[in-house]
Design a protein around this motif. Structure first.
Motif, PDB file in Angstrom:
ATOM      1  N   SER A   8      26.679  11.136  11.253  1.00  9.85           N
ATOM      2  CA  SER A   8      26.496   9.754  11.696  1.00  9.85           C
ATOM      3  C   SER A   8      26.379   8.793  10.520  1.00  9.85           C
ATOM      4  O   SER A   8      26.936   7.689  10.547  1.00  9.85           O
ATOM      5  CB  SER A   8      25.254   9.619  12.578  1.00  9.85           C
ATOM      6  OG  SER A   8      25.448  10.321  13.781  1.00  9.85           O
ATOM      7  N   GLU A   9      25.665   9.192   9.493  1.00 10.63           N
ATOM      8  CA  GLU A   9      25.485   8.338   8.316  1.00 10.63           C
ATOM      9  C   GLU A   9      26.800   8.150   7.556  1.00 10.63           C
ATOM     10  O   GLU A   9      27.115   7.042   7.119  1.00 10.63           O
ATOM     11  CB  GLU A   9      24.410   8.908   7.391  1.00 10.63           C
ATOM     12  CG  GLU A   9      23.009   8.777   7.945  1.00 10.63           C
ATOM     13  CD  GLU A   9      22.595   7.327   8.143  1.00 10.63           C
ATOM     14  OE1 GLU A   9      22.750   6.508   7.212  1.00 10.63           O
ATOM     15  OE2 GLU A   9      22.126   7.008   9.260  1.00 10.63           O
ATOM     16  N   ILE A  10      27.555   9.216   7.408  1.00 10.22           N
ATOM     17  CA  ILE A  10      28.846   9.105   6.724  1.00 10.22           C
ATOM     18  C   ILE A  10      29.793   8.238   7.542  1.00 10.22           C
ATOM     19  O   ILE A  10      30.510   7.387   7.008  1.00 10.22           O
ATOM     20  CB  ILE A  10      29.455  10.498   6.450  1.00 10.22           C
ATOM     21  CG1 ILE A  10      28.598  11.243   5.416  1.00 10.22           C
ATOM     22  CG2 ILE A  10      30.895  10.386   5.968  1.00 10.22           C
ATOM     23  CD1 ILE A  10      28.977  12.701   5.237  1.00 10.22           C
ATOM     24  N   HIS A  11      29.794   8.432   8.852  1.00 13.51           N
ATOM     25  CA  HIS A  11      30.628   7.625   9.738  1.00 13.51           C
ATOM     26  C   HIS A  11      30.272   6.146   9.585  1.00 13.51           C
ATOM     27  O   HIS A  11      31.154   5.294   9.435  1.00 13.51           O
ATOM     28  CB  HIS A  11      30.444   8.102  11.180  1.00 13.51           C
ATOM     29  CG  HIS A  11      31.363   7.470  12.158  1.00 13.51           C
ATOM     30  ND1 HIS A  11      30.960   6.468  12.994  1.00 13.51           N
ATOM     31  CD2 HIS A  11      32.665   7.694  12.430  1.00 13.51           C
ATOM     32  CE1 HIS A  11      31.967   6.102  13.748  1.00 13.51           C
ATOM     33  NE2 HIS A  11      33.020   6.832  13.431  1.00 13.51           N
ATOM     34  N   ARG A  12      28.992   5.841   9.601  1.00 18.58           N
ATOM     35  CA  ARG A  12      28.532   4.455   9.447  1.00 18.58           C
ATOM     36  C   ARG A  12      28.960   3.901   8.090  1.00 18.58           C
ATOM     37  O   ARG A  12      29.451   2.778   7.992  1.00 18.58           O
ATOM     38  CB  ARG A  12      27.011   4.386   9.590  1.00 18.58           C
ATOM     39  CG  ARG A  12      26.444   2.962   9.499  1.00 18.58           C
ATOM     40  CD  ARG A  12      24.911   2.974   9.542  1.00 18.58           C
ATOM     41  NE  ARG A  12      24.320   3.783   8.488  1.00 18.58           N
ATOM     42  CZ  ARG A  12      24.224   3.401   7.212  1.00 18.58           C
ATOM     43  NH1 ARG A  12      24.712   2.256   6.819  1.00 18.58           N
ATOM     44  NH2 ARG A  12      23.642   4.190   6.318  1.00 18.58           N
ATOM     45  N   PHE A  13      28.811   4.695   7.043  1.00 21.71           N
ATOM     46  CA  PHE A  13      29.187   4.270   5.699  1.00 21.71           C
ATOM     47  C   PHE A  13      30.683   3.941   5.626  1.00 21.71           C
ATOM     48  O   PHE A  13      31.078   2.916   5.063  1.00 21.71           O
ATOM     49  CB  PHE A  13      28.833   5.361   4.688  1.00 21.71           C
ATOM     50  CG  PHE A  13      29.347   5.083   3.308  1.00 21.71           C
ATOM     51  CD1 PHE A  13      28.723   4.132   2.508  1.00 21.71           C
ATOM     52  CD2 PHE A  13      30.454   5.753   2.819  1.00 21.71           C
ATOM     53  CE1 PHE A  13      29.204   3.864   1.242  1.00 21.71           C
ATOM     54  CE2 PHE A  13      30.939   5.491   1.551  1.00 21.71           C
ATOM     55  CZ  PHE A  13      30.318   4.535   0.756  1.00 21.71           C
ATOM     56  N   ALA A  18      34.878  -0.258   5.135  1.00 22.98           N
ATOM     57  CA  ALA A  18      36.167  -0.806   5.555  1.00 22.98           C
ATOM     58  C   ALA A  18      36.053  -2.178   6.208  1.00 22.98           C
ATOM     59  O   ALA A  18      37.046  -2.907   6.286  1.00 22.98           O
ATOM     60  CB  ALA A  18      36.849   0.159   6.515  1.00 22.98           C
ATOM     61  N   ALA A  19      34.872  -2.553   6.651  1.00 21.87           N
ATOM     62  CA  ALA A  19      34.686  -3.801   7.399  1.00 21.87           C
ATOM     63  C   ALA A  19      35.253  -5.041   6.707  1.00 21.87           C
ATOM     64  O   ALA A  19      35.870  -5.882   7.370  1.00 21.87           O
ATOM     65  CB  ALA A  19      33.212  -3.993   7.740  1.00 21.87           C
ATOM     66  N   ASP A  35      37.218   3.338  13.711  1.00 18.45           N
ATOM     67  CA  ASP A  35      36.474   4.485  14.216  1.00 18.45           C
ATOM     68  C   ASP A  35      37.357   5.733  14.215  1.00 18.45           C
ATOM     69  O   ASP A  35      36.919   6.811  13.822  1.00 18.45           O
ATOM     70  CB  ASP A  35      35.957   4.199  15.629  1.00 18.45           C
ATOM     71  CG  ASP A  35      35.133   5.344  16.177  1.00 18.45           C
ATOM     72  OD1 ASP A  35      34.057   5.633  15.608  1.00 18.45           O
ATOM     73  OD2 ASP A  35      35.567   5.957  17.175  1.00 18.45           O
ATOM     74  N   THR A  36      38.605   5.584  14.623  1.00 17.09           N
ATOM     75  CA  THR A  36      39.544   6.702  14.631  1.00 17.09           C
ATOM     76  C   THR A  36      39.757   7.238  13.222  1.00 17.09           C
ATOM     77  O   THR A  36      39.753   8.456  13.001  1.00 17.09           O
ATOM     78  CB  THR A  36      40.882   6.272  15.254  1.00 17.09           C
ATOM     79  OG1 THR A  36      40.650   5.868  16.608  1.00 17.09           O
ATOM     80  CG2 THR A  36      41.911   7.384  15.219  1.00 17.09           C
ATOM     81  N   LEU A  42      36.408  12.445   8.527  1.00 14.64           N
ATOM     82  CA  LEU A  42      35.300  13.397   8.654  1.00 14.64           C
ATOM     83  C   LEU A  42      35.802  14.750   9.164  1.00 14.64           C
ATOM     84  O   LEU A  42      35.371  15.798   8.683  1.00 14.64           O
ATOM     85  CB  LEU A  42      34.229  12.841   9.587  1.00 14.64           C
ATOM     86  CG  LEU A  42      33.358  11.754   8.973  1.00 14.64           C
ATOM     87  CD1 LEU A  42      32.583  11.020  10.058  1.00 14.64           C
ATOM     88  CD2 LEU A  42      32.430  12.352   7.945  1.00 14.64           C
ATOM     89  N   GLY A  43      36.709  14.725  10.123  1.00 16.40           N
ATOM     90  CA  GLY A  43      37.264  15.969  10.647  1.00 16.40           C
ATOM     91  C   GLY A  43      38.030  16.736   9.573  1.00 16.40           C
ATOM     92  O   GLY A  43      37.912  17.963   9.471  1.00 16.40           O
TER      93      GLY A  43
END
Length: 87
Positions: A8-13, A18-19, A35-36, A42-43
């Motif tokens: 979750s933290e890596i996803h948020r980072f 990228a924002a 998100d994709t 991550l996958g």
């Protein structure tokens, strides 16, 4: 820290990093596209870590990261498909 929390933290980072570039994304829904991409990266990292022949070494790891980055950028800069009903 638990694995789901790390994920979750890596996803948020990744989403936060990228924002600032969201206006350059050509997909119809930039937030979903980011998100994709985050999930795909991550996958790919998880997949590499559980393979019997993971990519190792500084040069190979950098090459892998560059290739993943190129794929993500190509996806984000490509307009989405037009959705038409399937026959």
């Amino acid at each position: 820290m638990s694995a789901p929390r790390v994920h979750s933290e890596i996803h948020r980072f990744l989403l936060e990093a990228a924002a600032p570039y969201a206006k350059e994304i050509r997909r119809s829904d930039p937030r979903t596209a980011l998100d994709t991409v985050a999930r795909g990266i991550l996958g790919a990292c998880f997949h590499n870590s559980v393979r019997p022949d993971p990519i190792t070494g500084d040069t190979a790891t950098r090459t892998y990261a560059d290739e993943l980055s190129d794929m993500a950028i190509a996806y984000l800069l490509t307009p989405g498909r037009r959705h038409t009903p399937h026959p």
